[in-house]
Motif scaffolding. Structure first.
Motif, PDB file in Angstrom:
ATOM      1  N   LEU A 172       0.809  -1.217   0.000  1.00 48.58           N
ATOM      2  CA  LEU A 172       0.000   0.000   0.000  1.00 48.58           C
ATOM      3  C   LEU A 172       0.844   1.271   0.000  1.00 48.58           C
TER       4      LEU A 172
ATOM      5  N   VAL B 209      -6.720   2.663   2.235  1.00 49.34           N
ATOM      6  CA  VAL B 209      -7.684   1.839   1.501  1.00 49.34           C
ATOM      7  C   VAL B 209      -8.543   1.080   2.500  1.00 49.34           C
ATOM      8  N   GLU B 210      -9.852   1.096   2.276  1.00 51.91           N
ATOM      9  CA  GLU B 210     -10.773   0.419   3.178  1.00 51.91           C
ATOM     10  C   GLU B 210     -10.939  -1.044   2.779  1.00 51.91           C
ATOM     11  N   ASP B 211     -11.218  -1.888   3.773  1.00 51.17           N
ATOM     12  CA  ASP B 211     -11.571  -3.269   3.474  1.00 51.17           C
ATOM     13  C   ASP B 211     -12.863  -3.286   2.663  1.00 51.17           C
TER      14      ASP B 211
ATOM     15  N   SER C 256     -11.329  -7.850  -0.054  1.00 49.20           N
ATOM     16  CA  SER C 256     -10.057  -7.165   0.167  1.00 49.20           C
ATOM     17  C   SER C 256      -9.948  -6.758   1.625  1.00 49.20           C
ATOM     18  N   ARG C 257      -8.760  -6.937   2.187  1.00 48.63           N
ATOM     19  CA  ARG C 257      -8.526  -6.517   3.570  1.00 48.63           C
ATOM     20  C   ARG C 257      -7.088  -6.058   3.726  1.00 48.63           C
ATOM     21  N   ARG C 258      -6.886  -5.132   4.640  1.00 51.21           N
ATOM     22  CA  ARG C 258      -5.568  -4.593   4.934  1.00 51.21           C
ATOM     23  C   ARG C 258      -4.823  -5.554   5.855  1.00 51.21           C
TER      24      ARG C 258
ATOM     25  N   SER D 203      -1.042  -5.991   7.998  1.00 51.64           N
ATOM     26  CA  SER D 203       0.216  -5.391   8.437  1.00 51.64           C
ATOM     27  C   SER D 203       1.324  -6.431   8.425  1.00 51.64           C
TER      28      SER D 203
ATOM     29  N   ASP E 154       2.284  -2.143   5.287  1.00 53.41           N
ATOM     30  CA  ASP E 154       0.924  -2.624   5.081  1.00 53.41           C
ATOM     31  C   ASP E 154       0.736  -3.144   3.661  1.00 53.41           C
TER      32      ASP E 154
ATOM     33  N   MET F 206      -2.375  -4.903   0.869  1.00 51.61           N
ATOM     34  CA  MET F 206      -3.775  -5.162   0.591  1.00 51.61           C
ATOM     35  C   MET F 206      -3.897  -6.578   0.051  1.00 51.61           C
TER      36      MET F 206
END
Length: 315
Positions: free
Chosen positions: A256, A261-263, A275-277, A279, A284, A286
């Motif tokens: 990222l 960016v949102e899930d 889609s999910r972030r 770490s 980070d 995506m």
């Protein structure tokens, strides 16, 4: 000793024949795409919307497979593929085909698939004025969809395919309206001027296994693992494809670099995208899971992705 009812005895005697016929049908289906030339028109249905398409599929003497698809109604869309790899695209398909995207041929093995699907021959039908055998594959768990395949008795080609959810509701329909098994002319495989070439960028095998999944649906194994370069930058995007011999899904992992960016989660017919972030020590990422699998399964896969050397995924 009690007498065995004739109906039960008949069922027992039919079991080896049924298994043999299933294996034969799956084997012919797997070989048909690689060995059988054809051309025709088919109808595609998803979410109650219908579209009509023309297809030309030519198997060259050396075994190379060239295929051209053209949407005949609605927005003009076209794709030309060689050995499953897109060479040019037009219309909305340009946004759906990744650079250098190729789909490995499925290996349809009855013994393997029977671990995850109940498979049976359900009778005969007639599609596009051709006799067909009906093959039903019902999933044994909630992590995959069911299939009903009407296979051409002459060639093994799928004349009709239904994708069904756990309630038996139709998610997707593919059905030939006309099929000609003569080899298409070479000029029929020539794309139109609006078909834009697909640019190929570097894709390196990820032999070091820098990504793993802590959980996979039973029967799904890794088919492809690559590093790709995005068209907008030189960032490497990890691309993983998993399959159970029939169903497939893909996982994309993109850095990222500070982007917010949102899930997200979506479903269009049988195709889901989650889609999910995530770490990692390197920053980070995506994670995006795309495929024709139930939404809950895709979400669990996305949550299970980890950085590091692969371990045996739990099931």
């Amino acid at each position: 000793m009690r007498a065995i009812p004739l109906c039960v005895l008949g069922g027992l005697l039919a079991m080896p024949v049924q298994a043999s016929e299933v294996q034969d049908l799956l084997g012919r289906l797997a070989a048909a795409e690689r060995q059988q030339s054809f051309q025709g028109t088919f109808i595609y249905e998803r979410n109650g919307s219908f579209s009509t398409h023309a297809v030309w599929h030519r198997v060259e003497e050396g075994g190379q497979v060239r295929e051209r698809l053209l949407q005949l109604d609605g927005p003009a869309q076209e794709v030309l593929k060689v050995d499953g790899q897109a060479q040019c695209v037009s219309g909305a398909l340009a946004d759906q085909v990744s650079e250098g995207q190729a789909w490995p041929a499925r290996q349809l093995d009855a013994e393997q698939l029977s671990n995850w699907y109940d498979i049976r021959v359900a009778g005969r039908s007639r599609i596009a004025n051709r006799p067909a055998s009906v093959l039903v594959l019902e999933p044994r768990d909630q992590h995959r969809y069911g299939f009903q395949l009407h296979l051409d008795e002459e060639t093994g080609l799928p004349l009709k395919s239904l994708l069904l959810n756990e309630r038996g509701q139709l998610l997707e329909r593919f059905q030939f309206a006309q099929l000609d098994t003569a080899t298409p002319a070479v000029n029929a495989l020539q794309p139109s001027s609006g078909c834009r070439p697909v640019r190929f960028r570097a894709a390196d095998n990820m032999a070091d296994g820098r990504w793993r999944s802590d959980w996979l649906p039973p029967g799904f194994t890794l088919i492809t693992a690559q590093l790709r370069r995005t068209s907008s930058s030189n960032d490497a995007v990890a691309y993983l494809m998993y399959g159970d011999g029939l169903a497939r899904f893909s996982v994309f992992l993109e850095p990222l670099k500070g982007s917010v960016v949102e899930d997200a989660r979506s479903q269009l017919g049988p195709t889901v995208a989650v889609s999910r972030r995530m770490s990692t020590d390197a920053g980070d990422m995506m994670v995006t899971v795309v495929g024709e699998i139930p939404l809950g399964t895709a979400e669990r896969i996305a949550l299970s992705m980890r950085a590091g050397v692969p371990e045996q995924a739990s099931q």
